[in-house]
Every structure is written in C-alpha cells, then in structure tokens.
Write an enzyme that holds these catalytic residues in place. Sequence first.
Site, PDB file in Angstrom:
ATOM      1  N   CYS A 135     -59.096   7.172 -60.562  1.00 16.54           N
ATOM      2  CA  CYS A 135     -59.135   8.119 -61.672  1.00 16.54           C
ATOM      3  C   CYS A 135     -57.727   8.628 -61.995  1.00 16.54           C
ATOM      4  O   CYS A 135     -57.190   9.456 -61.265  1.00 16.54           O
ATOM      5  CB  CYS A 135     -60.055   9.290 -61.317  1.00 16.54           C
ATOM      6  SG  CYS A 135     -60.051  10.573 -62.571  1.00 16.54           S
ATOM      7  N   CYS A 138     -57.540  12.393 -62.844  1.00 12.70           N
ATOM      8  CA  CYS A 138     -57.644  13.279 -61.682  1.00 12.70           C
ATOM      9  C   CYS A 138     -56.356  13.268 -60.870  1.00 12.70           C
ATOM     10  O   CYS A 138     -55.907  14.305 -60.394  1.00 12.70           O
ATOM     11  CB  CYS A 138     -58.761  12.838 -60.741  1.00 12.70           C
ATOM     12  SG  CYS A 138     -60.242  12.276 -61.540  1.00 12.70           S
ATOM     13  N   ASP A 139     -55.779  12.090 -60.657  1.00 13.26           N
ATOM     14  CA  ASP A 139     -54.729  11.946 -59.646  1.00 13.26           C
ATOM     15  C   ASP A 139     -53.352  11.601 -60.188  1.00 13.26           C
ATOM     16  O   ASP A 139     -52.383  11.588 -59.424  1.00 13.26           O
ATOM     17  CB  ASP A 139     -55.137  10.855 -58.634  1.00 13.26           C
ATOM     18  CG  ASP A 139     -56.434  11.220 -57.920  1.00 13.26           C
ATOM     19  OD1 ASP A 139     -56.682  12.427 -57.759  1.00 13.26           O
ATOM     20  OD2 ASP A 139     -57.176  10.311 -57.530  1.00 13.26           O
TER      21      ASP A 139
END
Length: 312
Positions: A135, A138-139
């Site tokens: 992701c 997200c990261d």
Amino acid sequence: MTEKHVKVLVLGSGPAGLSAALYAARAELEPIVLTGMQLGGQAALTHTIENYPGFPEGVGGAQLGELFQKQAENFGAKVEFNMAHEVDLSQRPFTVKTDDGDYKAETLIVTTGANPNHLEIPGEVELTGRGVSYCATCDGWFFKDKRVVIVGGGDSAFEEALFITRYASSVTLIHRREEFRAGAILQNRAKEHPKMNFILDTVVTEVVGTDKLTALKLKNVKTGQESTFETDGLFIFIGHTPNSQMFKGQLEMSDLGYVLVNDKMETSVEGVYAAGEIADPHFRQVITSAGMGAAAAIQATKFLEEKETVHG
Ligand code: NAP
C-alpha cells in the site's frame, strides 16, 4: 448477544457497498453496512482518484469514501464498524454472524472486495512492515529519500510507482516480462519521470534483510542470470484475490474465486447480490463498483417489493 433483523444488509464499505447502501436507503429500506476491516475499501487507500467523474482535479480515496458514507447516512443508512465471519444462506432471512451478534437479513449485498496478492518468496512475510508493503498511500511516506522497488506491470504498479516518486530518491519498477499491462498514459508518465527506472524480464526471488529489508535477489527469466539489488523498500502490486472464502459452497464462484453474478447482480442464491471487486475480475474501478452496487440495491428493492406483493 443481540440479533438484528434487517431488510438489506451490506457486507463491505467500499464504493460498491456504500453505493448499494445509498440506493437501499433512498428506497427507505434502512440498510445496515458492516464495514469490514477497511472503511472505504481499497479505494480509501488510494492517494488520488483521477477518473471518478465529477472531480476534475481528482479526489483523495479516503475523502471520496467519506463522501459516499455521508451521502448514504443522510438517507438513513447505518454504517457499523463490524465484520462478518460466517454466513448461512440456506434460507431467508439469511444469517450473518459477527463478533457483535447475529444479523437476520431479508436480502444480502456482498461487496467484500479483494486482497492484494503476495509474491510468496522467502523473506516476504518476515519483512512485511519492515520494508515490504502492499500500500503506497499507507507506507510511501516512510520511504522519504530512500530507494524503492515496485513489482508488477499493471495499472496499479504504475500508478503507485508514480505516487512513490513524491517521496523516494529512486523508484525501480521490476516486471517479469517486456510488455506492460498498464495503460499508455501511465506508462508514458512513468517512462518520462526522472526518478523512475525499469528492470524487465526479471523476477524477485528473495527478500533479504534481518530487521529490515536491505536487498532483493533477482533472476533474469530469459538469461537465468541472478543478481542482488540493494533497496530500502519493496512495494508489490501483482493483482488481487477476491475475499470470498466465507461464501464457498454457498454461492457459485469462478475458478479464481470471484462470485458469479448475472447482469442484475443476482448471485446463485435468490435474495443475495454481489457487487464490486468480489464479482469483478475485469474493471476494478470506483465507478464500475459504484454502478454495480447501485444495481444490486435496485434489484434487492424490487425483490423485496415483489415478496411483499405476494405475501402482503
Ligand atoms: P493486473 O492488471 O492484473 O496486473 C498485475 C501485474 O502483476 C501484471 O503485470 C502481472 O504480470 C504481474 N504479476 C502477477 N503475478 C506476478 C508474480 N507472481 N510475479 C511477478 N509479477 C506478477 O493488476 P492491477 O494492476 O492490480 O490491475 C487490476 C485491474 O484494475 C486492471 O483491470 C486495471 O486496469 C485496473 N486498475 C485501473 C487503474 C486506473 O485506471 N487508474 C488503477 C489500478 C487498477 P503479467 O503482465 O506478466 O501477467
């Protein structure tokens, strides 16, 4: 434990689920949405959605999910942070078991989506969250000024690779073939980007590192030559597997596990509908999932009206 009786129960809160909830709510069926693990579904993890009509400048995936939710709630839908773990579709009302009790549903709209595929190579599981990710939204931020590798050759790989160029010092896309599946616009953008590099005809065979990812072992599939590639991050975008295990043996599915629906989003069980990625191996777009969700709710509404006419 409580037991709730609902006319329309929606499993999943991505674009399909929340669109189904909007339509069912506007039909005054007071739908309940069980969100599953990720409110807003996979779309909520997408940084910017540029191809959902009505947003000429693009819209954040999480923001679009919130708008979908608000609109459905404005008409009376209830969104509950809860997860189904077992269903019994052998008779109506259908039973859905959750940690917070059972639901009895007159109709069920299944929009449980799909999960990202794994490479299934040594080190991948151990180093997930320590350099390996599925992701970018997200990261991506954790890889500021770091070197990142992307695996995959489809739209997801290209879209996410371009997103990570905002943070990373370099982004190397590794693909197992010479041709990409990704659309021409994304390919051109990536090829022209100064931070992007490409390694073709190559697979990753091992993720190397103890506490965190430090390198990848690569193999050229044409020459067989093996090499080591130093990197700080590995993002894997190699397709998805539908989240349909819970319905095995109860709903008809394709060999790949996608729930089979007809053009009215009806599954093999009367009163059960499926929409979005759980039933769509082809398009996987917010707009197509939303459309499928709306269609499923319209059909569920008709089904309930017909039952009322017959029995009422
Ligand atoms: P995809 O199109 O199925 O592409 C998956 C990629 O991963 C392929 O290039 C495939 O290689 C590669 N791959 C699969 N298994 C692999 C493995 N074990 N090792 C190495 N590589 C592997 O998946 P996607 O990119 O997630 O897209 C899915 C659908 O969503 C598509 O229809 C796409 O158009 C759509 N989508 C659209 C957008 C957009 O419009 N902006 C954004 C995201 C997704 P091969 O090519 O060799 O098979």
